[in-house]
Design a protein around this motif. Sequence first.
Motif, PDB file in Angstrom:
ATOM      1  N   LYS A  58     -38.782  22.133-130.823  1.00  0.00           N
ATOM      2  CA  LYS A  58     -38.487  22.121-129.448  1.00  0.00           C
ATOM      3  C   LYS A  58     -39.132  20.760-128.849  1.00  0.00           C
ATOM      4  CE  LYS A  58     -36.668  26.209-128.980  1.00  0.00           C
ATOM      5  NZ  LYS A  58     -36.596  26.986-127.716  1.00  0.00           N
ATOM      6  N   GLY A  61     -36.528  17.759-128.445  1.00  0.00           N
ATOM      7  CA  GLY A  61     -36.058  17.870-126.906  1.00  0.00           C
ATOM      8  C   GLY A  61     -36.929  17.437-125.806  1.00  0.00           C
ATOM      9  N   MET A  62     -38.116  18.182-125.862  1.00  0.00           N
ATOM     10  CA  MET A  62     -39.097  18.080-124.895  1.00  0.00           C
ATOM     11  C   MET A  62     -39.681  16.607-124.466  1.00  0.00           C
ATOM     12  SD  MET A  62     -39.906  20.561-122.883  1.00  0.00           S
ATOM     13  CE  MET A  62     -39.416  21.939-123.922  1.00  0.00           C
ATOM     14  N   ALA A  65     -36.841  15.422-122.464  1.00  0.00           N
ATOM     15  CA  ALA A  65     -36.631  16.073-121.271  1.00  0.00           C
ATOM     16  C   ALA A  65     -37.719  15.571-120.238  1.00  0.00           C
ATOM     17  CB  ALA A  65     -36.323  17.355-121.450  1.00  0.00           C
ATOM     18  N   CYS A  79     -39.656  26.288-117.147  1.00  0.00           N
ATOM     19  CA  CYS A  79     -38.903  27.017-118.182  1.00  0.00           C
ATOM     20  C   CYS A  79     -38.980  28.454-118.142  1.00  0.00           C
ATOM     21  CB  CYS A  79     -38.898  26.234-119.323  1.00  0.00           C
ATOM     22  SG  CYS A  79     -40.749  26.784-120.314  1.00  0.00           S
ATOM     23  N   THR A  85     -40.346  27.302-126.676  1.00  0.00           N
ATOM     24  CA  THR A  85     -39.856  26.329-125.473  1.00  0.00           C
ATOM     25  C   THR A  85     -41.309  26.321-124.591  1.00  0.00           C
ATOM     26  OG1 THR A  85     -37.690  26.463-125.535  1.00  0.00           O
ATOM     27  CG2 THR A  85     -38.592  25.942-123.504  1.00  0.00           C
ATOM     28  N   VAL A 150     -36.731  22.410-118.168  1.00  0.00           N
ATOM     29  CA  VAL A 150     -36.755  22.000-119.337  1.00  0.00           C
ATOM     30  C   VAL A 150     -36.337  22.914-120.519  1.00  0.00           C
ATOM     31  CG1 VAL A 150     -38.391  19.958-118.748  1.00  0.00           C
ATOM     32  CG2 VAL A 150     -39.043  22.409-119.697  1.00  0.00           C
ATOM     33  N   ASN A 151     -35.403  23.828-120.064  1.00  0.00           N
ATOM     34  CA  ASN A 151     -34.732  24.583-120.972  1.00  0.00           C
ATOM     35  C   ASN A 151     -33.671  23.943-121.708  1.00  0.00           C
ATOM     36  OD1 ASN A 151     -35.912  27.310-119.170  1.00  0.00           O
ATOM     37  ND2 ASN A 151     -35.604  27.835-121.242  1.00  0.00           N
ATOM     38  N   SER A 152     -33.140  24.328-122.694  1.00  0.00           N
ATOM     39  CA  SER A 152     -32.130  23.527-123.253  1.00  0.00           C
ATOM     40  C   SER A 152     -30.837  23.213-122.529  1.00  0.00           C
ATOM     41  CB  SER A 152     -31.623  24.248-124.880  1.00  0.00           C
ATOM     42  OG  SER A 152     -31.056  25.595-124.732  1.00  0.00           O
ATOM     43  N   ASN A 154     -30.951  21.891-119.979  1.00  0.00           N
ATOM     44  CA  ASN A 154     -31.245  20.353-119.771  1.00  0.00           C
ATOM     45  C   ASN A 154     -30.760  19.439-120.787  1.00  0.00           C
ATOM     46  OD1 ASN A 154     -32.498  17.852-119.636  1.00  0.00           O
ATOM     47  ND2 ASN A 154     -34.301  18.577-118.441  1.00  0.00           N
ATOM     48  N   ARG A 157     -32.703  17.623-123.324  1.00  0.00           N
ATOM     49  CA  ARG A 157     -33.298  18.478-124.570  1.00  0.00           C
ATOM     50  C   ARG A 157     -32.140  18.396-125.727  1.00  0.00           C
ATOM     51  NH1 ARG A 157     -35.814  23.271-124.146  1.00  0.00           N
ATOM     52  NH2 ARG A 157     -35.034  23.511-126.279  1.00  0.00           N
ATOM     53  N   GLN A 161     -32.955  16.818-129.515  1.00  0.00           N
ATOM     54  CA  GLN A 161     -32.893  17.498-130.790  1.00  0.00           C
ATOM     55  C   GLN A 161     -31.724  17.195-131.640  1.00  0.00           C
ATOM     56  OE1 GLN A 161     -34.110  21.329-127.763  1.00  0.00           O
ATOM     57  NE2 GLN A 161     -32.599  21.863-129.496  1.00  0.00           N
TER      58      GLN A 161
END
Length: 321
Positions: A58, A61-62, A65, A79, A85, A150-152, A154, A157, A161
């Motif tokens: 994670k 992506g974070m 983001a 999130c 996450t 900021v979940n996927s 987004n 992210r 990834q």
Amino acid sequence: MTALIDRFRSRLPLSASTPVVSLGEGSTPLLHCPRLGKLLGVDLYLKWEASNPTGSYKDRGMTVAVSHALESGARAVICASTGNTSSSAAAYAARAGLPALILIPEGAIAGGKLIQTRALGARVLEVRGNFDAALAGARELAERGTHALVNSLNPYRIEGQKTAVFEIIEELGEAPDAFVIPYGGGGNTRAYAKGLAESGLTTPLYSIESNDRPNTLASAIKIQTPVHRPQVEASGAHILSVTDDEIVAAWLELAREEGLFCEPSSAAGLAFLRRRTDLQGARVVVTITGHGLKDPDIANRHAPPPMKVDADPDAIAAAAQ
């Protein structure tokens, strides 16, 4: 170590002035596993994402983001999470100097992940309901404009990834014959499909889920309604399922044959390979998404317990038989 954003900035939707919020993510090992590969009948490589700063993929992506959220003037991040996450969001928010609000489904988060998230200073709220309910609440609050989701969902992210694909190809010198990854919410499947498309490749991508999503012991893929399912199905990825018994068997086999301790959901890809024969002899990369210490409760339940012996060499030698 070069920050992931600096390494791949030309392939990310960021400007030269975007601030970099980094903890040294990316550049994770690609480990050749000949012993386990021989058992599975493939030339096996593992993309060991457990070595990212918070112990899971994670972070890729974070970093993107949260860097974008900081540039955009967000006052906090939010999130919903079943574990990985949450700890990643908490860590990168702390690094950026932003508050983090984490919504977790009631009773559905692994102990190691929850402790990590709490220690990182996030405000953790346990929602009465499942992951879908927690995500709905997070999305509604984010729409008010005070918190960056900021979940996927987004898109930044997904952008971060996808860089795992670039690294794998770079380290191998070419694409493998197949990529295999776990399938929880589907964001990583979308990211890998995007990375493959941007690399001009049509390499098969296998996305492995549990056959009992609501009740699986693999907490990271315990998502009843994958938010990215339509995009995953449209991506061309091969979606297959495995049982919890197969996941546990593959998880233990990886630890004992290669000395690698992953969280159970990460073993879903290996569980898939244990039953396949059409990939015999192929060079396969399985992504291990998280470290085993993220989910110690499952490990404690399925790994053999220690034996009690007297501090006597004869007793010790006898017990070792």
